[in-house]
Design an enzyme around this catalytic site. Structure first.
Site, PDB file in Angstrom:
ATOM      1  N   CYS A 287     -78.234  26.916 106.710  1.00 12.28           N
ATOM      2  CA  CYS A 287     -77.769  25.757 107.487  1.00 12.28           C
ATOM      3  C   CYS A 287     -76.318  25.472 107.145  1.00 12.28           C
ATOM      4  O   CYS A 287     -75.617  24.841 107.925  1.00 12.28           O
ATOM      5  CB  CYS A 287     -78.665  24.554 107.312  1.00 12.28           C
TER       6      CYS A 287
ATOM      7  N   GLU B  57     -82.870  16.974 107.451  1.00 11.43           N
ATOM      8  CA  GLU B  57     -81.817  17.931 107.079  1.00 11.43           C
ATOM      9  C   GLU B  57     -81.810  18.971 108.188  1.00 11.43           C
ATOM     10  O   GLU B  57     -82.596  19.915 108.176  1.00 11.43           O
ATOM     11  CB  GLU B  57     -82.187  18.526 105.718  1.00 11.43           C
TER      12      GLU B  57
END
Ligand code: UN1
Length: 509
Positions: A297, A263
């Site tokens: 993110c 990720e």
């Protein structure tokens, strides 16, 4: 409103100790690791860093515990996660304190992070009774074809500073109900909240009679992370962080045929079309771009606006940005806390300089606040930069609150701009036009793992699978069927007839 006075490091140290104490944790003082707070930029504690041999022992313990945990019935494994969820509820406030102290999140976002942990625990408890396999129509008479899902092994979790507790919980709650044991290497920047989470899971294990070794915490630097990544006793590495980190982790895990769930970086865009509800769009944009001081993110980094409305959108955004209260994340009313380190602020400065060199114009922000109160901290004004095109700096992820604004003429061009970056995490469109909304979500629309309509790019619920494509790494965590990454699939053919029939009508003997 703008938090001109910051709490002192001593007061923050006391508050951290009180929060840890409530979670039943005493810091392991020593050498090799420091706990800091971005609120003042100063050191809170010197801590013992996990050594290579301690890490080896922790991995061995987790691998040992896996042997019994994998055959513990899944609903009984769920009971451990249920208890963890109860403890998280009971300690919500202190855990949020630690998130604010170590990651600099404002109160409401810190509480939101703990809520996300509680939510995934609830999800995982339900999942512990729903780890469904399938029965498949067999082509042979008297045969049953099915698949079973079995625990995978030790899951190594590597997490980042910006979601120091929630990302652990997404992985750990799922891994535990899936029958895996967990070894966690958190960011070096967040040892205190990690210790508190780990302490609460210890307590949950004790309360429900689960083995203590179902999880282990490694508080250390990069070398110990590398050790975890390279250890073949660790079946899955779930790593959250930069694309640069993923480029090193992915091949190392693949080289030993381990499984990885990556990720990595995002470079998320929102498209604003002429039919958009601008009031709604502006709120969504400001939260996604300036919230968490641009350190998610999923943070909105690129705004792709139709050229007919670009001036108005930009003007209104600049007004909103000028009013953003920046400062002490504990103070009521603050919306933007500090960046994690002074280096992060330097990287922001560099990116703004590059943007200007590439033809951009900084419309608001970019300055530093509270430099006199806290010379070691990094309070940055979120910036908006109008760019002539999607230049190199726009295509790179800078983990800071910079919003680049680009314009488009037709919707195909907007989608092309959305997709013309190496990363593929999150994206959204603000539009009142159903055709545009559906085009954005279609196979030839946004190429991201997350595509939204009339909402920003950040702040996903735990119920959906979370992750992205391309340089974001391809992994999916959290909800939906992300649990499958934490298990191994066995395909079972059972012949309950008294004849051996070969598949594909093959005859033999
Ligand atoms: C991250 O920044 O690593 O969707 C995770 C969001 C949060 C998770 C972000 N639920 O913004």
């Amino acid at each position: 409103m703008t938090g001109t006075t910051l709490p002192g490091t001593d007061a923050l140290r006391e508050r951290a100790l009180a929060a840890l104490g409530a979670a039943g944790v005493t810091p392991q003082y020593g050498e090799g690791l420091t706990a800091r707070t971005p609120i003042t930029g100063e050191v809170l504690f010197d801590l013992h860093a996990t050594t290579a041999s301690e890490a080896d022992e922790a991995i061995a313990a987790a691998a040992g515990a896996f042997r019994t945990w994998r055959t513990t019935p899944a609903p009984a494994r769920g009971d451990l996660v249920r208890r963890l969820g109860e403890l998280l509820r009971a300690h919500r406030s202190e855990l949020a304190d630690l998130v604010t102290i170590e990651a600099g999140k404002i109160r409401s976002e810190a509480l939101g992070e703990i809520q996300e942990m509680i939510d995934i625990c609830d999800f995982a408890v339900g999942l512990s009774r729903q780890l469904y396999g399938r029965t498949i129509a067999s082509e042979r008479p008297g045969h049953r074809l099915a698949e079973s899902w079995h625990p995978l092994g030790v899951a190594g979790v590597i997490s980042a500073f910006n979601f120091p507790a929630a990302v652990w919980s997404w992985n750990t709650a799922l891994a535990l109900v899936c029958g895996d044991t967990v070894v966690w290497k958190p960011s070096e920047a967040t040892p205190l909240i990690s210790s508190a989470c780990s302490g609460l899971l210890d307590r949950a294990a004790q309360d429900v009679g689960a083995p203590r070794e179902v999880h282990r915490l490694l508080l250390a630097g990069r070398e110990v992370g590398e050790q975890l990544v390279g250890d073949s006793r660790v079946a899955l590495i779930s790593a959250t962080g930069s694309t640069r980190m993923g480029r090193e982790v992915g091949p190392r895990v693949a080289a030993r045929f381990g499984r990885s769930l990556l990720e990595l970086g995002g470079n998320n865009a929102s498209i604003v079309t002429p039919s958009a509800d601008l009031e709604l769009a502006l709120s969504g944009i400001v939260f996604a771009a300036a919230g968490t001081a641009g350190q998610r993110c999923t943070t909105l980094r690129r705004l792709i606006v139709h050229r007919d409305i670009a001036d108005e959108v930009v003007e209104r955004l600049v007004v909103a940005y000028r009013k953003l209260p920046i400062g002490d994340p504990f103070a009521e009313g603050t919306l933007v806390g500090p960046l994690i380190t002074a280096e992060a602020a330097e990287r922001m400065r560099d990116a703004l300089n590059r943007a200007e060199a590439e033809g951009g114009k900084v419309l608001v922000g970019g300055g530093r606040r509270l430099a006199e109160d806290a010379p070691s901290a990094a309070y940055a004004e979120p910036a908006i930069v109008r760019m002539p095109e999607q230049t190199a700096v726009v295509r790179a992820e800078t983990f800071a609150p910079i919003l680049y604004v680009l314009t488009y003429r037709d919707f195909d061009e907007a989608i092309a701009l959305n997709n013309a970056v190496p990363q593929g995490l999150s994206s959204s469109v603000f539009t009142g036009d159903q055709q545009e909304a559906e085009r954005f979500l279609a196979a030839d629309g946004s190429d991201c793992g997350i595509s939204n309509v009339n909402i920003g790019t950040s702040g996903a619920e735990i119920g959906g699978a979370f992750g992205g494509e391309k340089e974001t790494g391809g992994g999916r965590e959290s909800g939906s069927d992300a649990w499958r990454s934490y298990m191994r699939r066995a395909t079972n053919t059972v012949n309950y007839s008294s004849r051996l029939t070969l598949a594909q009508n093959v005859s033999f003997l």
